[in-house]
Scaffold this motif. Structure first.
Motif, mmCIF file in Angstrom:
data_model
loop_
_atom_site.group_PDB
_atom_site.id
_atom_site.type_symbol
_atom_site.label_atom_id
_atom_site.label_comp_id
_atom_site.label_asym_id
_atom_site.label_seq_id
_atom_site.Cartn_x
_atom_site.Cartn_y
_atom_site.Cartn_z
ATOM 1 N N LEU A 130 1.615 6.681 -6.829
ATOM 2 C CA LEU A 130 0.552 7.618 -7.216
ATOM 3 C C LEU A 130 1.045 9.060 -7.122
ATOM 4 O O LEU A 130 0.737 9.890 -7.987
ATOM 5 N N LEU A 131 1.816 9.360 -6.076
ATOM 6 C CA LEU A 131 2.377 10.705 -5.929
ATOM 7 C C LEU A 131 3.335 11.015 -7.079
ATOM 8 O O LEU A 131 3.330 12.124 -7.634
ATOM 9 N N ILE A 132 4.152 10.028 -7.428
ATOM 10 C CA ILE A 132 5.098 10.224 -8.532
ATOM 11 C C ILE A 132 4.350 10.399 -9.845
ATOM 12 O O ILE A 132 4.680 11.278 -10.658
ATOM 13 N N LEU A 133 3.330 9.567 -10.068
ATOM 14 C CA LEU A 133 2.558 9.662 -11.307
ATOM 15 C C LEU A 133 1.901 11.033 -11.434
ATOM 16 O O LEU A 133 1.939 11.657 -12.505
ATOM 17 N N ASP A 134 1.319 11.514 -10.356
ATOM 18 C CA ASP A 134 0.685 12.831 -10.373
ATOM 19 C C ASP A 134 1.699 13.904 -10.764
ATOM 20 O O ASP A 134 1.417 14.801 -11.573
ATOM 21 N N TYR A 135 2.890 13.792 -10.220
ATOM 22 C CA TYR A 135 3.961 14.767 -10.481
ATOM 23 C C TYR A 135 4.384 14.744 -11.951
ATOM 24 O O TYR A 135 4.425 15.781 -12.619
ATOM 25 N N ILE A 136 4.685 13.551 -12.470
ATOM 26 C CA ILE A 136 5.205 13.486 -13.840
ATOM 27 C C ILE A 136 4.112 13.759 -14.871
ATOM 28 O O ILE A 136 4.402 14.267 -15.964
ATOM 29 N N VAL A 137 2.866 13.457 -14.536
ATOM 30 C CA VAL A 137 1.775 13.780 -15.458
ATOM 31 C C VAL A 137 1.675 15.291 -15.650
ATOM 32 O O VAL A 137 1.555 15.786 -16.777
ATOM 33 N N GLY B 118 0.815 -1.207 0.000
ATOM 34 C CA GLY B 118 0.000 0.000 0.000
ATOM 35 C C GLY B 118 0.847 1.254 0.000
ATOM 36 O O GLY B 118 0.520 2.245 -0.664
ATOM 37 N N THR B 119 1.951 1.210 0.749
ATOM 38 C CA THR B 119 2.858 2.359 0.776
ATOM 39 C C THR B 119 3.478 2.583 -0.594
ATOM 40 O O THR B 119 3.572 3.721 -1.073
ATOM 41 N N ARG B 120 3.891 1.494 -1.233
ATOM 42 C CA ARG B 120 4.479 1.598 -2.569
ATOM 43 C C ARG B 120 3.473 2.186 -3.555
ATOM 44 O O ARG B 120 3.813 3.050 -4.381
ATOM 45 N N ALA B 121 2.234 1.730 -3.469
ATOM 46 C CA ALA B 121 1.204 2.243 -4.374
ATOM 47 C C ALA B 121 0.974 3.733 -4.142
ATOM 48 O O ALA B 121 0.831 4.510 -5.094
ATOM 49 N N PHE C 270 7.251 7.496 -21.114
ATOM 50 C CA PHE C 270 7.562 7.099 -19.737
ATOM 51 C C PHE C 270 6.321 7.196 -18.846
ATOM 52 O O PHE C 270 6.057 6.303 -18.031
ATOM 53 N N VAL C 271 5.556 8.269 -19.002
ATOM 54 C CA VAL C 271 4.336 8.426 -18.197
ATOM 55 C C VAL C 271 3.361 7.289 -18.492
ATOM 56 O O VAL C 271 2.751 6.721 -17.576
ATOM 57 N N GLU C 272 3.211 6.951 -19.759
ATOM 58 C CA GLU C 272 2.304 5.860 -20.122
ATOM 59 C C GLU C 272 2.752 4.545 -19.480
ATOM 60 O O GLU C 272 1.930 3.784 -18.955
ATOM 61 N N GLN C 273 4.053 4.285 -19.503
ATOM 62 C CA GLN C 273 4.573 3.060 -18.894
ATOM 63 C C GLN C 273 4.378 3.080 -17.377
ATOM 64 O O GLN C 273 3.996 2.069 -16.772
ATOM 65 N N PHE C 274 4.628 4.233 -16.767
ATOM 66 C CA PHE C 274 4.472 4.338 -15.313
ATOM 67 C C PHE C 274 2.999 4.225 -14.929
ATOM 68 O O PHE C 274 2.662 3.655 -13.884
ATOM 69 N N HIS C 275 2.134 4.756 -15.768
ATOM 70 C CA HIS C 275 0.690 4.628 -15.540
ATOM 71 C C HIS C 275 0.298 3.151 -15.497
ATOM 72 O O HIS C 275 -0.458 2.715 -14.613
ATOM 73 N N ARG C 276 0.819 2.370 -16.437
ATOM 74 C CA ARG C 276 0.519 0.933 -16.444
ATOM 75 C C ARG C 276 1.059 0.256 -15.189
ATOM 76 O O ARG C 276 0.419 -0.643 -14.626
ATOM 77 N N LEU C 277 2.241 0.688 -14.742
ATOM 78 C CA LEU C 277 2.812 0.123 -13.516
ATOM 79 C C LEU C 277 1.897 0.392 -12.325
ATOM 80 O O LEU C 277 1.643 -0.498 -11.508
ATOM 81 N N VAL C 278 1.403 1.624 -12.228
ATOM 82 C CA VAL C 278 0.515 1.982 -11.116
ATOM 83 C C VAL C 278 -0.769 1.159 -11.162
ATOM 84 O O VAL C 278 -1.260 0.688 -10.131
ATOM 85 N N LEU C 279 -1.303 0.962 -12.356
ATOM 86 C CA LEU C 279 -2.531 0.178 -12.476
ATOM 87 C C LEU C 279 -2.300 -1.283 -12.092
ATOM 88 O O LEU C 279 -3.252 -2.007 -11.782
ATOM 89 N N GLY C 280 -1.030 -1.705 -12.105
ATOM 90 C CA GLY C 280 -0.707 -3.065 -11.699
ATOM 91 C C GLY C 280 -0.719 -3.265 -10.195
ATOM 92 O O GLY C 280 -0.719 -4.407 -9.715
ATOM 93 N N HIS C 281 -0.729 -2.164 -9.435
ATOM 94 C CA HIS C 281 -0.829 -2.275 -7.978
ATOM 95 C C HIS C 281 -2.250 -2.688 -7.583
ATOM 96 O O HIS C 281 -3.208 -2.470 -8.327
#
Length: 241
Positions: free
Chosen positions: A14-21, A7-10, A47-58
């Motif tokens: 999410l904070l990182i994704l918000d920032y890079i978006v 949960g902490t990792r997710a 990179f954002v698209e790839q990171f978005h997919r990573l986040v959705l994997g949580h």
């Protein structure tokens, strides 16, 4: 403690994704103004698209936060618009018509109706529409028709949309508008692409300004929302930032 780590990792991701978006949207809007993508913004968007997919994997506890989901939709829409140019004699297999981009724009604004100016929303939609008419009526008639027929289930909103449509169509010749016959050169002077690009960028730059500023960006700027700079500094020191 082991149960908290995923949960902490997710949460951190999410904070990182918000920032890079937000950084990516800013870069995309700048590239739209310049009229061309750069290698840097292309890389960031991928990179954002790839990171978005990573986040959705949580295993998130629920859907993405509404604010972040909206920013992502703005990002993907802006990236589509950045890479759009009038269809020519080329492979159109992966080509996204401007009509489709415009419908996505209209749907996005409708889903965020409390956060957008109706006049600016519908004026930009109508501006999209006339350019789609100029460029796509022969190649993408179905997509163009879908845009021209776009409506809501709200009669008041549909009146706003009709007013904007009429305002723009007054400057278009038949079969779409009511102006007199015009050459393509005259139409290009009436509706220069740069004006559409400027309107798009102005709209979404202002839109992004009313959305939540990413927490990491607040920290980067030295002040968290609702706190003083000194209080923010103390928190950063406590957390080891």
């Amino acid at each position: 403690m082991g149960d908290q780590r995923p949960g902490t990792r997710a949460t951190v991701d999410l904070l990182i994704l918000d920032y890079i978006v937000c950084l990516c949207v800013s870069g995309l809007l700048e590239a739209i103004l310049d009229g061309r993508p750069t290698e840097d913004i292309e890389w960031v968007a991928v990179f954002v698209e790839q990171f978005h997919r990573l986040v959705l994997g949580h295993r998130l506890e629920g859907p993405l936060p509404w604010d972040l989901d909206l920013k992502l939709r703005i990002l993907y829409l802006s990236n589509l618009f950045l890479h759009w140019d009038p269809p020519k004699d080329r492979d159109l297999g992966h080509f996204v018509p401007l009509s489709d981009i415009a419908v996505q724009f209209m749907d996005l604004c409708h889903s965020a109706i409390d956060n957008v100016s109706r006049r600016r929303w519908f004026d930009l939609g109508a501006h999209f529409m006339v350019h789609a008419m100029l460029e796509e009526q022969a190649r993408f008639p179905d997509q163009l028709q879908r845009l021209c027929n776009w409506r809501t289930n709200d009669s008041e909103l549909d009146i706003w949309w009709e007013v904007s449509r009429t305002m723009f169509l007054e400057h278009m010749p038949p079969p779409f508008g009511t102006a007199g016959p015009m050459s393509r050169e005259e139409l290009d002077r009436t509706f220069p692409p740069q004006c559409l690009q400027n309107r798009f960028v102005d709209f979404f730059a202002d839109f992004m300004d009313i959305l939540d500023v990413p927490l990491l960006l607040q920290l980067e700027h030295g002040q968290l929302e609702g706190l003083t700079r000194e209080e923010t500094r103390q928190i950063r020191e406590y957390c080891g930032f």
